[in-house]
Design a protein around this motif. Sequence first.
Motif, PDB file in Angstrom:
ATOM      1  N   LEU A  60       0.834  -1.198   0.000  1.00  0.00           N
ATOM      2  CA  LEU A  60       0.000   0.000   0.000  1.00  0.00           C
ATOM      3  C   LEU A  60       0.872   1.254   0.000  1.00  0.00           C
ATOM      4  O   LEU A  60       0.728   2.147  -0.848  1.00  0.00           O
ATOM      5  N   VAL A  61       1.797   1.318   0.945  1.00  0.00           N
ATOM      6  CA  VAL A  61       2.666   2.487   1.070  1.00  0.00           C
ATOM      7  C   VAL A  61       3.666   2.546  -0.085  1.00  0.00           C
ATOM      8  O   VAL A  61       3.983   3.623  -0.597  1.00  0.00           O
ATOM      9  N   LEU A  62       4.159   1.386  -0.516  1.00  0.00           N
ATOM     10  CA  LEU A  62       5.071   1.347  -1.654  1.00  0.00           C
ATOM     11  C   LEU A  62       4.396   1.930  -2.896  1.00  0.00           C
ATOM     12  O   LEU A  62       5.010   2.705  -3.647  1.00  0.00           O
ATOM     13  N   SER A  63       3.128   1.596  -3.111  1.00  0.00           N
ATOM     14  CA  SER A  63       2.389   2.146  -4.250  1.00  0.00           C
ATOM     15  C   SER A  63       2.316   3.660  -4.154  1.00  0.00           C
ATOM     16  O   SER A  63       2.504   4.377  -5.158  1.00  0.00           O
ATOM     17  N   CYS A  64       2.056   4.175  -2.949  1.00  0.00           N
ATOM     18  CA  CYS A  64       1.996   5.624  -2.758  1.00  0.00           C
ATOM     19  C   CYS A  64       3.366   6.256  -2.992  1.00  0.00           C
ATOM     20  O   CYS A  64       3.463   7.393  -3.478  1.00  0.00           O
ATOM     21  N   GLY A  65       4.429   5.532  -2.656  1.00  0.00           N
ATOM     22  CA  GLY A  65       5.767   6.035  -2.918  1.00  0.00           C
ATOM     23  C   GLY A  65       6.020   6.229  -4.404  1.00  0.00           C
ATOM     24  O   GLY A  65       6.696   7.183  -4.820  1.00  0.00           O
ATOM     25  N   ALA A  66       5.489   5.323  -5.223  1.00  0.00           N
ATOM     26  CA  ALA A  66       5.630   5.478  -6.674  1.00  0.00           C
ATOM     27  C   ALA A  66       4.924   6.745  -7.140  1.00  0.00           C
ATOM     28  O   ALA A  66       5.440   7.489  -7.985  1.00  0.00           O
ATOM     29  N   ALA A  67       3.738   7.012  -6.589  1.00  0.00           N
ATOM     30  CA  ALA A  67       3.020   8.237  -6.939  1.00  0.00           C
ATOM     31  C   ALA A  67       3.786   9.464  -6.450  1.00  0.00           C
ATOM     32  O   ALA A  67       3.808  10.502  -7.131  1.00  0.00           O
ATOM     33  N   LEU A  68       4.418   9.370  -5.287  1.00  0.00           N
ATOM     34  CA  LEU A  68       5.210  10.475  -4.764  1.00  0.00           C
ATOM     35  C   LEU A  68       6.351  10.830  -5.723  1.00  0.00           C
ATOM     36  O   LEU A  68       6.589  12.009  -6.018  1.00  0.00           O
ATOM     37  N   HIS A  69       7.047   9.824  -6.218  1.00  0.00           N
ATOM     38  CA  HIS A  69       8.136  10.098  -7.162  1.00  0.00           C
ATOM     39  C   HIS A  69       7.595  10.682  -8.463  1.00  0.00           C
ATOM     40  O   HIS A  69       8.200  11.610  -9.027  1.00  0.00           O
ATOM     41  N   HIS A  70       6.474  10.174  -8.939  1.00  0.00           N
ATOM     42  CA  HIS A  70       5.870  10.737 -10.147  1.00  0.00           C
ATOM     43  C   HIS A  70       5.602  12.231  -9.959  1.00  0.00           C
ATOM     44  O   HIS A  70       5.861  13.040 -10.860  1.00  0.00           O
TER      45      HIS A  70
END
Length: 329
Positions: A60-70
Amino acid sequence: MSQTDRALTTALAQAAATAGRAPSVHNTQPWRWRVLPDGLELRVVRDRQLTATDPEGRLLVLSCGAALHHARVALAAEGWRAGVERIPHADDPDLLARFTGLTQVGADPEAMHLVQCMRIRHTDRRPVSDEPIADSALDEITEAATADGIRLQLLDRGQVLQLATAASQADTVESEDPQLRAELAYWTGRAGDVGLPAAVLPEAPPQTTVPGRDFGRPGTLPVGSGHDQAAGYALLYGDEDEPVDWLRAGEALSAGWLTATRLGVSVVPLSGVVEVPGTRAALRGMLAGVGYPYLVLRMGLADPTHAGPPHTPRLGVDKVVDTSAVRGT
């Protein structure tokens, strides 16, 4: 509101919208952005957590991390530099990140190119071509993924065989759990703006050294007769196993994947082997017990004889970006 302030809030809202193209486990898109007059906040949406598959919230948090980098890349492409506070308040764990101290600088050409890559990036679960990835490309992907303290270990042939065994074991465990099967069924083969539609799922199990996830139903994506013998496998990992590390792992995933897209390399994340405690421990053994595995990646050159699969659907901007704090100013 000054012209500069208006330009900032517009750039923040656009970056948050662009971040919606990020990859997420089962395309759950578990993020929510709040645009502020002088910053941007990222919150996790617990309603889209895979509670059976991912009870700790690692993916869940890893997915949000991808959005953060985007979002970071999108801001840089528009000429804004920002500081990022990760998990800024221990008493508010749903607030994952906050952009602060934004200053206007020149647009970053490399970031502009990566934003273009966001538009074409996709997950192709079919076998890759027989052409191996150039060492220079692997080096560049590894460098991009390890820029923020997360590491990427390329697996040798023996480790790939160990991975294949672990992935098979994980698939057996998950296929025998009725809660996991029900959760997978909910998020796959569906129509709508989240989840995995049938068009992105293989119509039959691909011939791969490391088995992919059994989605419990066939998709409509033609597979062909290829194999993945030229594919490379890598383990994304770090020194700790806390939410801030999962967030950074997602950022690393995004950085590596966008770089791979720029280089024409296909990436498929394999999370099943990380979801099962026993097989996650086996992955940690590959790291000699000195790191924590976050995700396995399969990398290869897409088969040129097949058109790429369609992009997964995305939530509307109004569902993931809250601009109420700047509306009308």
